[in-house]
Design a protein around this motif. Structure first.
Motif, mmCIF file in Angstrom:
data_model
loop_
_atom_site.group_PDB
_atom_site.id
_atom_site.type_symbol
_atom_site.label_atom_id
_atom_site.label_comp_id
_atom_site.label_asym_id
_atom_site.label_seq_id
_atom_site.Cartn_x
_atom_site.Cartn_y
_atom_site.Cartn_z
ATOM 1 N N TRP A 42 0.842 -1.212 0.000
ATOM 2 C CA TRP A 42 0.000 0.000 0.000
ATOM 3 C C TRP A 42 0.867 1.248 0.000
ATOM 4 N N GLN A 43 1.907 1.285 0.837
ATOM 5 C CA GLN A 43 2.793 2.441 0.899
ATOM 6 C C GLN A 43 3.541 2.629 -0.423
ATOM 7 N N CYS A 46 1.293 4.084 -3.087
ATOM 8 C CA CYS A 46 1.043 5.515 -2.859
ATOM 9 C C CYS A 46 2.256 6.351 -3.249
ATOM 10 N N VAL A 47 3.443 5.892 -2.902
ATOM 11 C CA VAL A 47 4.667 6.627 -3.245
ATOM 12 C C VAL A 47 4.854 6.678 -4.757
ATOM 13 N N ALA A 58 -1.681 7.481 2.186
ATOM 14 C CA ALA A 58 -0.611 6.522 2.445
ATOM 15 C C ALA A 58 -0.584 6.144 3.928
ATOM 16 N N PRO A 59 -0.067 4.951 4.246
ATOM 17 C CA PRO A 59 0.002 4.545 5.656
ATOM 18 C C PRO A 59 0.742 5.530 6.548
ATOM 19 N N THR A 60 1.834 6.110 6.047
ATOM 20 C CA THR A 60 2.574 7.073 6.865
ATOM 21 C C THR A 60 1.733 8.305 7.163
ATOM 22 N N GLU A 61 0.934 8.730 6.187
ATOM 23 C CA GLU A 61 0.063 9.885 6.403
ATOM 24 C C GLU A 61 -1.058 9.537 7.381
ATOM 25 N N ASP A 239 -7.373 10.182 5.015
ATOM 26 C CA ASP A 239 -6.526 9.786 6.135
ATOM 27 C C ASP A 239 -7.345 9.677 7.425
#
Length: 271
Positions: A42-43, A46-47, A58-61, A239
């Motif tokens: 998933w990340q 998105c990147v 994205a997972p980090t977001e 998000d």
């Protein structure tokens, strides 16, 4: 080779089997491989721009947004409100479902009176009911709690009734041959025999309770996780939506884990 030589040869050391606890630890870790792999994929998507920010954050977001919501108190407040609704609805629905199941399971007259309307009501769709409940009770807590209570009531009723009706006749005959009274048969034979099925129904009921809460909070609420998700949808905040869904999921898994723990304690006599 002589028998003496064979007798003098030391036996090869036996390898000690790995303990069950070690195997269970590694089995637990293996279950995390596929979820972590999906999150990494998933990340990466998105990147790489395959998944746009307006489609799915994205997972980090998502993690960063979750931290912000925790720090400003929004996530804690909305989660607590949702927990209170589920707890109250589950308590009411559980008491009603168990009571009806016991009456219907222990009495043929009770089953004839209770089971037909229960079978009809359990097929009604939640989305249709919430509109009717709003008409009856307004936009307060009553329609939300009532919807959750109905979601909890029916699976618990059906499983408990099935557990009572599924008691082995030979066990009841053995109880009668031991001259147990009806109350003693219920206490020592029927209730313990129906308990496994009842706990299965409780797990199903709590899962449906969270689904019912999502329906209630996204249609008629000004607080709670569902309201937070619905408000984020208006501003395309995927998000925040994912954070809310993740909390729903974690709460559902948490309640299921509690029931499974109770199941292990209450049914320790089973192999």
């Amino acid at each position: 080779m002589s028998t003496t030589a064979l007798a003098g040869t030391p036996a090869p050391p036996r390898q000690r089997p790995r303990s069950r606890s070690a195997r269970s630890r590694f089995a637990f870790l293996r279950r995390w491989v596929s979820p972590i792999a999906l999150i990494l994929l998933w990340q990466l998507l998105c990147v790489a721009g395959v998944i746009g920010a307006r489609t799915l954050a994205a997972p980090t977001e998502v993690v960063a947004t979750g931290i912000d919501l925790v720090q400003d108190g929004t996530l804690g407040t909305e989660t607590l409100i949702s927990l209170q609704r589920v707890a109250l609805g589950a308590l009411i629905g559980g008491v009603v479902g168990l009571s009806f199941a016991i009456v219907a399971g222990l009495s043929q007259i009770g089953e004839d009176a209770i089971d037909p309307p229960m079978q009809m009501l359990r097929t009604l769709p939640h989305f249709g009911l919430i509109s009717l409940f709003i008409t009856w009770f307004g936009l307060g807590e009553m329609p939300k709690v009532t919807l959750i209570a109905m979601g909890v009531c029916f699976p618990l009723y059906l499983n408990t009734l099935g557990g009572i009706r599924g008691i082995d006749r030979k066990m009841l005959e053995a109880a009668r041959s031991m001259h147990l009274t009806w109350r003693q048969q219920v206490r020592h034979v029927i209730f313990p025999g129906a308990l496994p099925q009842t706990l299965v129904g409780l797990r199903q009921s709590l899962g449906i309770a969270w689904l019912s809460l999502i329906v209630a909070e996204t249609i008629a609420a000004d607080s709670g996780l569902g309201y937070m998700i619905n408000d984020a949808r208006e501003f395309f905040r995927t998000d925040v939506i994912v954070v809310g869904l993740a909390i729903y999921s974690l709460l559902g898994l948490g309640t299921d884990a509690i029931v499974r723990h109770l199941e292990r304690k209450a049914l320790a006599w089973r192999a």
